[in-house]
Design a protein around this motif. Structure first.
Motif, PDB file in Angstrom:
ATOM      1  N   GLU A 198       0.833  -1.212   0.000  1.00  8.16           N
ATOM      2  CA  GLU A 198       0.000   0.000   0.000  1.00  8.16           C
ATOM      3  C   GLU A 198       0.863   1.256   0.000  1.00  8.16           C
ATOM      4  O   GLU A 198       0.543   2.224  -0.699  1.00  8.16           O
ATOM      5  CB  GLU A 198      -0.956  -0.017   1.188  1.00  8.16           C
ATOM      6  N   ASP A 199       1.933   1.247   0.766  1.00  9.64           N
ATOM      7  CA  ASP A 199       2.849   2.398   0.759  1.00  9.64           C
ATOM      8  C   ASP A 199       3.435   2.603  -0.634  1.00  9.64           C
ATOM      9  O   ASP A 199       3.496   3.723  -1.147  1.00  9.64           O
ATOM     10  CB  ASP A 199       3.975   2.216   1.772  1.00  9.64           C
ATOM     11  N   TYR A 200       3.873   1.521  -1.238  1.00  9.03           N
ATOM     12  CA  TYR A 200       4.460   1.587  -2.576  1.00  9.03           C
ATOM     13  C   TYR A 200       3.410   2.048  -3.590  1.00  9.03           C
ATOM     14  O   TYR A 200       3.689   2.854  -4.472  1.00  9.03           O
ATOM     15  CB  TYR A 200       5.014   0.209  -2.953  1.00  9.03           C
ATOM     16  N   ALA A 201       2.185   1.532  -3.454  1.00  8.02           N
ATOM     17  CA  ALA A 201       1.112   1.910  -4.377  1.00  8.02           C
ATOM     18  C   ALA A 201       0.836   3.415  -4.307  1.00  8.02           C
ATOM     19  O   ALA A 201       0.620   4.063  -5.333  1.00  8.02           O
ATOM     20  CB  ALA A 201      -0.162   1.118  -4.065  1.00  8.02           C
ATOM     21  N   LEU A 202       0.855   3.985  -3.095  1.00  4.46           N
ATOM     22  CA  LEU A 202       0.619   5.427  -2.953  1.00  4.46           C
ATOM     23  C   LEU A 202       1.749   6.244  -3.571  1.00  4.46           C
ATOM     24  O   LEU A 202       1.501   7.260  -4.229  1.00  4.46           O
ATOM     25  CB  LEU A 202       0.420   5.792  -1.487  1.00  4.46           C
ATOM     26  N   GLU A 203       2.987   5.807  -3.371  1.00  7.02           N
ATOM     27  CA  GLU A 203       4.115   6.495  -4.000  1.00  7.02           C
ATOM     28  C   GLU A 203       4.002   6.432  -5.517  1.00  7.02           C
ATOM     29  O   GLU A 203       4.249   7.427  -6.209  1.00  7.02           O
ATOM     30  CB  GLU A 203       5.441   5.853  -3.568  1.00  7.02           C
TER      31      GLU A 203
ATOM     32  N   LEU B  54       2.601   8.803 -10.826  1.00 11.30           N
ATOM     33  CA  LEU B  54       1.778   8.750 -12.038  1.00 11.30           C
ATOM     34  C   LEU B  54       0.941  10.018 -12.203  1.00 11.30           C
ATOM     35  O   LEU B  54       0.757  10.501 -13.325  1.00 11.30           O
ATOM     36  CB  LEU B  54       0.896   7.507 -12.021  1.00 11.30           C
ATOM     37  N   GLU B  55       0.419  10.561 -11.107  1.00 17.49           N
ATOM     38  CA  GLU B  55      -0.341  11.811 -11.204  1.00 17.49           C
ATOM     39  C   GLU B  55       0.553  12.959 -11.650  1.00 17.49           C
ATOM     40  O   GLU B  55       0.132  13.804 -12.454  1.00 17.49           O
ATOM     41  CB  GLU B  55      -1.017  12.123  -9.871  1.00 17.49           C
ATOM     42  N   THR B  56       1.764  12.992 -11.163  1.00 11.19           N
ATOM     43  CA  THR B  56       2.725  14.000 -11.621  1.00 11.19           C
ATOM     44  C   THR B  56       3.002  13.821 -13.103  1.00 11.19           C
ATOM     45  O   THR B  56       3.072  14.796 -13.855  1.00 11.19           O
ATOM     46  CB  THR B  56       4.041  13.897 -10.814  1.00 11.19           C
ATOM     47  N   LEU B  57       3.111  12.588 -13.514  1.00  8.35           N
ATOM     48  CA  LEU B  57       3.336  12.281 -14.927  1.00  8.35           C
ATOM     49  C   LEU B  57       2.207  12.825 -15.798  1.00  8.35           C
ATOM     50  O   LEU B  57       2.448  13.431 -16.836  1.00  8.35           O
ATOM     51  CB  LEU B  57       3.462  10.764 -15.102  1.00  8.35           C
TER      52      LEU B  57
ATOM     53  N   ARG C  38       5.098  14.222 -19.122  1.00  8.67           N
ATOM     54  CA  ARG C  38       6.400  13.639 -19.433  1.00  8.67           C
ATOM     55  C   ARG C  38       6.934  12.949 -18.178  1.00  8.67           C
ATOM     56  O   ARG C  38       6.500  13.215 -17.071  1.00  8.67           O
ATOM     57  CB  ARG C  38       7.391  14.677 -19.923  1.00  8.67           C
ATOM     58  N   VAL C  39       7.866  12.094 -18.415  1.00  8.14           N
ATOM     59  CA  VAL C  39       8.502  11.372 -17.323  1.00  8.14           C
ATOM     60  C   VAL C  39       9.764  12.116 -16.947  1.00  8.14           C
ATOM     61  O   VAL C  39      10.596  12.418 -17.804  1.00  8.14           O
ATOM     62  CB  VAL C  39       8.843   9.933 -17.773  1.00  8.14           C
ATOM     63  N   GLY C  40       9.913  12.433 -15.667  1.00 10.38           N
ATOM     64  CA  GLY C  40      11.119  13.130 -15.212  1.00 10.38           C
ATOM     65  C   GLY C  40      12.356  12.290 -15.451  1.00 10.38           C
ATOM     66  O   GLY C  40      13.315  12.714 -16.078  1.00 10.38           O
TER      67      GLY C  40
ATOM     68  N   THR D 292      11.163   5.836 -13.225  1.00 13.02           N
ATOM     69  CA  THR D 292       9.749   5.488 -13.413  1.00 13.02           C
ATOM     70  C   THR D 292       9.596   4.002 -13.712  1.00 13.02           C
ATOM     71  O   THR D 292       8.764   3.322 -13.109  1.00 13.02           O
ATOM     72  CB  THR D 292       9.139   6.334 -14.547  1.00 13.02           C
ATOM     73  N   GLY D 293      10.406   3.510 -14.623  1.00  9.73           N
ATOM     74  CA  GLY D 293      10.359   2.087 -14.956  1.00  9.73           C
ATOM     75  C   GLY D 293      10.694   1.213 -13.762  1.00  9.73           C
ATOM     76  O   GLY D 293      10.070   0.172 -13.530  1.00  9.73           O
ATOM     77  N   TYR D 294      11.681   1.643 -12.991  1.00 10.46           N
ATOM     78  CA  TYR D 294      12.080   0.910 -11.798  1.00 10.46           C
ATOM     79  C   TYR D 294      10.928   0.842 -10.791  1.00 10.46           C
ATOM     80  O   TYR D 294      10.646  -0.218 -10.221  1.00 10.46           O
ATOM     81  CB  TYR D 294      13.311   1.564 -11.170  1.00 10.46           C
ATOM     82  N   MET D 295      10.263   1.967 -10.579  1.00 12.14           N
ATOM     83  CA  MET D 295       9.134   1.994  -9.640  1.00 12.14           C
ATOM     84  C   MET D 295       8.009   1.084 -10.116  1.00 12.14           C
ATOM     85  O   MET D 295       7.428   0.330  -9.326  1.00 12.14           O
ATOM     86  CB  MET D 295       8.600   3.411  -9.458  1.00 12.14           C
TER      87      MET D 295
END
Length: 151
Positions: free
Chosen positions: A62-67, A72-75, A80-82, A87-90
């Motif tokens: 759940e912690d990981y899902a929120l991060e 994704l919302e920032t994306l 664009r992907v920072g 991003t791929g790693y996450m």
């Protein structure tokens, strides 16, 4: 299509799932399924230890899902992907962890539940899940009392 293209609708759908559905499914297990299993399963099944381990995994997921939802919302906002590698790693990290959780669930919890729960237990479980969810609608339960699992 990341990082070259961002489908805002798909990404927002994924963030809703990560923020709301993942915790709801975990709550169904933690508050409804695990207590019934702990009452019904023989002590030799190890259900108490399994439930504790799975609840610890739920907290991490759940912690990981929120991060991931925040990222994704920032994306979507920035289109664009920072850092595409980060991003791929996450994304890979979350889905690998969650796949392991689901595999463990399929190998331990669901067979045990299918073995020890009867039709009345399943009806009570469905009712408990229904009442713990604020969104309503009948929950999907993939167990039947004869020891098999439905797809």
């Amino acid at each position: 299509s990341l990082p070259n293209s961002v489908d805002g609708t798909a990404v927002l759908s994924a963030t809703r799932f990560l923020r709301h559905k993942v915790p709801a499914y975990h709550r169904d297990e933690r508050d409804c399924l695990f207590p019934i299993l702990e009452r019904r399963a023989p002590q030799s099944s190890g259900i108490n230890g399994i439930a504790v381990m799975m609840q610890n995994c739920q907290v991490d997921d759940e912690d990981y899902a929120l991060e991931l939802a925040d990222m994704l919302e920032t994306l979507v906002d920035q289109q664009r992907v920072g850092n595409p590698d980060a991003t791929g790693y996450m994304l890979r990290g979350f889905f690998q962890s969650y796949r392991r959780y689901l595999a463990w669930q399929r190998l331990t919890i669901l067979p045990l539940a299918a073995h020890v729960l009867n039709a009345e237990d399943l009806a009570n479980l469905l009712e408990a899940i229904y009442w713990t969810r604020s969104a309503g609608g009948p929950p999907k339960l993939y167990l039947v009392p004869d020891g098999t699992q439905m797809a």
